[in-house]
Scaffold this active site. Structure first.
Site: not given
Length: 275
Positions: A157, A161
């Site tokens: 994740y 990002k």
């Protein structure tokens, strides 16, 4: 707030609009007189939100139930809005996934990668090209305050990002000469359904207040056309500076591991709704 409709166009496309940050973007844009194309998977929620915003602000909002993980979804979205004067795109759709990488299903981690990297890339390319050709438009990409560091237990994740942050900051410079404003917003912990139901981690075990999603949308729209990157909240700004410029990467990774490890859960990790 600036006249977004006059500056960019009559319509905005907001993905992940059924709740959380995406819903707040839709509310702020409609309040500014911009018609909103509401994109997410939960059709009933989109229809209710579209009707509410039309009643409150007189905008002609369009609920568009779409799974952005489906093959060709961004092309489908593009075709459905092709006849509209779309001037703003908010690529917000996503879901939160945590825990040791090798304990999670690979298919779910690949969905995280697709939704948080390939989908924003496709949207930026499709709409950015059209905006540049006509000489105006705006693209908002949603990253995270952890994008500046390697983050154990949120490894994929955080890496995704980081890609969004780098992509958006580069596009800010590439497209500004064509009249297109690109901004990346990097929120920290935000009060959203996705965070509350995140597989693999219990955020109630972590200290620190969660930011209201409206504050994220407000910060992004206030910075649009003025900045390439916005980090809402003083503590998030401090964390961003520390992990970028002060702490060596190995130490910031240890810091995040120490923070997140106590909040890990042993529950089955199934990917939550992406909106």
């Amino acid at each position: 707030m600036k006249d977004l409709r006059t500056q960019y166009g009559q319509y905005a496309v907001v993905t992940g609009a059924s709740s959380g940050i995406g819903e707040q973007f839709a509310r702020r844009l409609a309040a500014a007189g911009v018609n909103v194309v509401l994109v997410a998977r939960r059709e009933e929620r989109l229809e209710a939100l579209a009707a509410e915003l039309s009643r409150l602000h007189g905008t002609a909002n369009i609920p568009l139930a779409l799974d952005l993980l489906a093959p060709g979804a961004v092309d489908d979205l593009w075709q459905r809005v092709a006849g509209l004067d779309v001037g703003i795109v908010v690529a917000n759709a996503g879901f939160y996934f945590a825990g040791p990488l090798t304990a999670n299903p690979l298919a779910d981690e690949l969905d995280v990668l697709t939704l948080h990297t390939a989908v924003p890339l496709r949207m930026a390319h499709r709409f950015g090209r059209a905006f540049a050709a006509r000489g105006r438009g705006a693209i908002v990409l949603v990253s995270s305050s952890i994008a500046a560091s390697a983050v154990p237990y949120e490894a994929n994740y955080a890496a995704a990002k980081s890609y969004v942050l780098s992509l958006g900051q580069a596009l800010h410079h590439e497209l500004k000469g064509d009249g297109v404003d690109v901004l990346v917003v990097s929120p920290g912990q935000t009060q959203t359904e996705g965070l509350d139901s995140a597989p693999g981690i219990d955020f109630s075990r972590l200290s620190g207040a969660k930011m209201p999603p409206a504050r994220v949308a407000d910060a992004a729209l206030a910075g649009l056309g003025r900045r390439a990157h916005v980090v809402p909240g003083a503590m998030n700004v401090l964390t961003d500076v520390l992990t970028k410029y002060v702490l060596p990467r190995r130490l910031s990774a240890r810091m995040y591991a120490a923070i997140l490890r106590p909040a890990l859960t042993a529950e089955p990790r199934n990917a939550p709704s992406a909106g």
